[in-house]
Write a protein that holds these residues in place. Structure first.
Motif, PDB file in Angstrom:
ATOM      1  N   TYR A  56     -31.262  38.513  -8.571  1.00 52.85           N
ATOM      2  CA  TYR A  56     -30.442  39.433  -8.784  1.00 52.85           C
ATOM      3  C   TYR A  56     -29.060  38.985  -8.648  1.00 52.85           C
ATOM      4  CZ  TYR A  56     -34.747  41.725  -9.819  1.00 52.85           C
ATOM      5  OH  TYR A  56     -36.048  42.078 -10.193  1.00 52.85           O
ATOM      6  N   THR A  57     -28.093  39.191  -9.759  1.00 48.21           N
ATOM      7  CA  THR A  57     -26.669  38.802  -9.605  1.00 48.21           C
ATOM      8  C   THR A  57     -25.854  39.216  -8.290  1.00 48.21           C
ATOM      9  OG1 THR A  57     -26.620  38.325 -11.936  1.00 48.21           O
ATOM     10  CG2 THR A  57     -24.400  38.428 -10.397  1.00 48.21           C
ATOM     11  N   CYS A  58     -26.316  40.533  -8.050  1.00 46.14           N
ATOM     12  CA  CYS A  58     -25.515  41.085  -7.028  1.00 46.14           C
ATOM     13  C   CYS A  58     -25.771  40.766  -5.610  1.00 46.14           C
ATOM     14  CB  CYS A  58     -25.504  42.729  -7.079  1.00 46.14           C
ATOM     15  SG  CYS A  58     -27.121  43.340  -7.070  1.00 46.14           S
ATOM     16  N   SER A  59     -27.314  40.886  -5.308  1.00 50.79           N
ATOM     17  CA  SER A  59     -27.870  40.609  -3.885  1.00 50.79           C
ATOM     18  C   SER A  59     -28.173  39.233  -3.729  1.00 50.79           C
ATOM     19  CB  SER A  59     -28.978  41.336  -3.730  1.00 50.79           C
ATOM     20  OG  SER A  59     -30.118  41.297  -4.689  1.00 50.79           O
ATOM     21  N   ASP A  60     -28.712  38.381  -4.728  1.00 47.55           N
ATOM     22  CA  ASP A  60     -28.949  36.984  -4.268  1.00 47.55           C
ATOM     23  C   ASP A  60     -27.807  36.099  -5.020  1.00 47.55           C
ATOM     24  OD1 ASP A  60     -31.574  37.599  -3.905  1.00 47.55           O
ATOM     25  OD2 ASP A  60     -32.082  37.695  -6.094  1.00 47.55           O
ATOM     26  N   GLY A  61     -26.895  36.428  -5.484  1.00 49.84           N
ATOM     27  CA  GLY A  61     -25.740  35.717  -6.066  1.00 49.84           C
ATOM     28  C   GLY A  61     -24.347  36.531  -5.656  1.00 49.84           C
ATOM     29  N   PRO A  62     -23.250  36.371  -6.314  1.00 50.88           N
ATOM     30  CA  PRO A  62     -23.275  36.130  -7.652  1.00 50.88           C
ATOM     31  C   PRO A  62     -23.311  34.408  -7.740  1.00 50.88           C
ATOM     32  CG  PRO A  62     -21.023  36.606  -7.022  1.00 50.88           C
ATOM     33  CD  PRO A  62     -22.071  36.905  -5.853  1.00 50.88           C
ATOM     34  N   VAL A  63     -23.213  33.783  -6.621  1.00 50.01           N
ATOM     35  CA  VAL A  63     -23.140  32.238  -6.924  1.00 50.01           C
ATOM     36  C   VAL A  63     -24.553  31.578  -6.636  1.00 50.01           C
ATOM     37  CG1 VAL A  63     -22.129  30.288  -5.892  1.00 50.01           C
ATOM     38  CG2 VAL A  63     -20.805  32.306  -5.825  1.00 50.01           C
ATOM     39  N   PHE A  64     -24.873  31.021  -7.530  1.00 49.26           N
ATOM     40  CA  PHE A  64     -26.280  30.276  -7.660  1.00 49.26           C
ATOM     41  C   PHE A  64     -26.250  28.592  -8.027  1.00 49.26           C
ATOM     42  CE2 PHE A  64     -26.734  34.510  -9.308  1.00 49.26           C
ATOM     43  CZ  PHE A  64     -27.834  35.090  -8.493  1.00 49.26           C
ATOM     44  N   LEU A  65     -27.024  27.996  -7.259  1.00 50.35           N
ATOM     45  CA  LEU A  65     -27.164  26.687  -7.740  1.00 50.35           C
ATOM     46  C   LEU A  65     -27.797  26.587  -9.087  1.00 50.35           C
ATOM     47  CD1 LEU A  65     -28.779  24.897  -4.629  1.00 50.35           C
ATOM     48  CD2 LEU A  65     -26.799  23.866  -6.191  1.00 50.35           C
ATOM     49  N   ALA A  66     -27.071  25.800  -9.871  1.00 48.68           N
ATOM     50  CA  ALA A  66     -27.589  25.944 -11.477  1.00 48.68           C
ATOM     51  C   ALA A  66     -28.774  25.335 -11.573  1.00 48.68           C
ATOM     52  CB  ALA A  66     -26.909  24.946 -12.355  1.00 48.68           C
ATOM     53  N   SER A  67     -29.280  24.597 -10.521  1.00 50.33           N
ATOM     54  CA  SER A  67     -30.900  23.805 -10.499  1.00 50.33           C
ATOM     55  C   SER A  67     -31.952  25.180 -10.499  1.00 50.33           C
ATOM     56  CB  SER A  67     -30.962  22.678  -9.383  1.00 50.33           C
ATOM     57  OG  SER A  67     -30.635  23.059  -8.217  1.00 50.33           O
ATOM     58  N   ASP A  68     -31.508  25.891  -9.922  1.00 55.07           N
ATOM     59  CA  ASP A  68     -32.523  27.146  -9.646  1.00 55.07           C
ATOM     60  C   ASP A  68     -32.615  28.010 -10.756  1.00 55.07           C
ATOM     61  OD1 ASP A  68     -34.222  28.487  -8.075  1.00 55.07           O
ATOM     62  OD2 ASP A  68     -32.789  29.915  -7.414  1.00 55.07           O
ATOM     63  N   LEU A  69     -31.664  28.006 -11.734  1.00 50.90           N
ATOM     64  CA  LEU A  69     -31.563  28.986 -12.749  1.00 50.90           C
ATOM     65  C   LEU A  69     -32.302  28.340 -14.056  1.00 50.90           C
ATOM     66  CD1 LEU A  69     -27.977  30.413 -12.536  1.00 50.90           C
ATOM     67  CD2 LEU A  69     -30.064  31.264 -11.598  1.00 50.90           C
TER      68      LEU A  69
END
Length: 276
Positions: free
Chosen positions: A249-262
């Motif tokens: 979830y963008t709000c609680s897990d992100g908004p920054v993500f490792l691209a390798s996990d998406l």
């Protein structure tokens, strides 16, 4: 965490619908990190009903917070017209942040249009630590009118590479073309230097950035932009497919993500395979 009241102390028009809101009374945002965001609601009654998620552009210890936005929908149109002294409700800081700049590498900051704020803030933090030379802004838009705050970036000593789709400034084409060129340049000039890519912008741009970084084995972080109602993981309206679990979830897990996990969709015309 609760909403708090703040006041608009300046509303600076940048042209082409872009504007910077400077808020006062934001002492609780002083320790915000680059990549975090707020939920913002104006004193406009029930239309629109929901608050707007907006990335932080800059914060200052004296309770000041700057936001960059573009007038697109009803909410941002009202904010663009808001005058000094207008009361707004703020929830934040929310979400996670980009990694800190590293003195032994180079971070390529890829911004598309209104995706500039978290990367601008990251460069600002790097400048305060004497590490702005460890960052390079790669900034793109449709025309030169979509590239804003260039003077402020020059003022902090940030190296910038520009791209516009109409060729009105910088490289003609999309910002991802400039990213590929800069990766090739740095890999040739400094083959031992560690590169990282940090990006924020339209969804298709982010997917393209991830596809470019992956074969080069470059660590890539994406700041995802999603519509959301709560900002704290309750409404579950900002889900994106992930590899480590079905959704994040963008709000609680992100908004920054490792691209390798998406789960990055294939480019148009590219054959699809079995998802891992």
């Amino acid at each position: 965490m609760r909403y708090f009241d703040a006041r608009i102390i300046e509303n600076r028009a940048l042209g082409n619908g872009y504007f910077v809101l400077r808020l006062g009374g934001c002492d609780s945002l002083a320790q915000s990190r680059p990549g975090q965001f707020i939920m913002l609601r104006g004193d406009w009654g029930r239309d629109p009903l929901l608050p707007r998620p907006i990335s932080l552009l800059s914060v200052a210890p004296e309770g000041r917070a700057d936001l960059l936005a573009k007038s697109i929908g009803r909410g941002t149109q009202l904010l663009e017209k808001a005058s000094s002294g207008t009361r707004v409700s703020v929830l934040g800081p929310l979400g996670n942040n980009f990694p800190e700049p590293a003195p032994d590498g180079l971070d390529l900051l890829v911004a598309g249009g209104v995706g500039l704020p978290p990367l601008f803030m990251l460069a600002e933090h790097a400048a305060r630590r004497g590490l702005v030379d460890r960052c390079e802004m790669i900034y793109g838009g449709r025309t030169s009118r979509d590239l804003v705050l260039l003077g402020e970036m020059r003022g902090m000593g940030l190296s910038s590479c520009l791209a516009t789709e109409d060729g009105s400034v910088g490289r003609r084409g999309r910002v991802t073309t400039e990213l590929e060129a800069r990766i090739d340049h740095h890999r040739t000039a400094h083959p031992q230097r560690k590169l990282r890519v940090f990006a924020c912008g339209p969804r298709e741009m982010l997917w393209a950035v991830a596809r470019i970084a992956e074969p080069h084995k470059i660590e890539c972080y994406l700041s995802m932009e999603e519509q959301m109602a709560c900002g704290i993981g309750v409404c579950l309206g900002c889900a994106i497919p992930a590899r480590s679990r079905p959704f994040r979830y963008t709000c609680s897990d992100g908004p920054v993500f490792l691209a390798s996990d998406l789960v990055i969709p294939p480019a148009a015309g590219q054959a699809t395979g079995t998802a891992p």
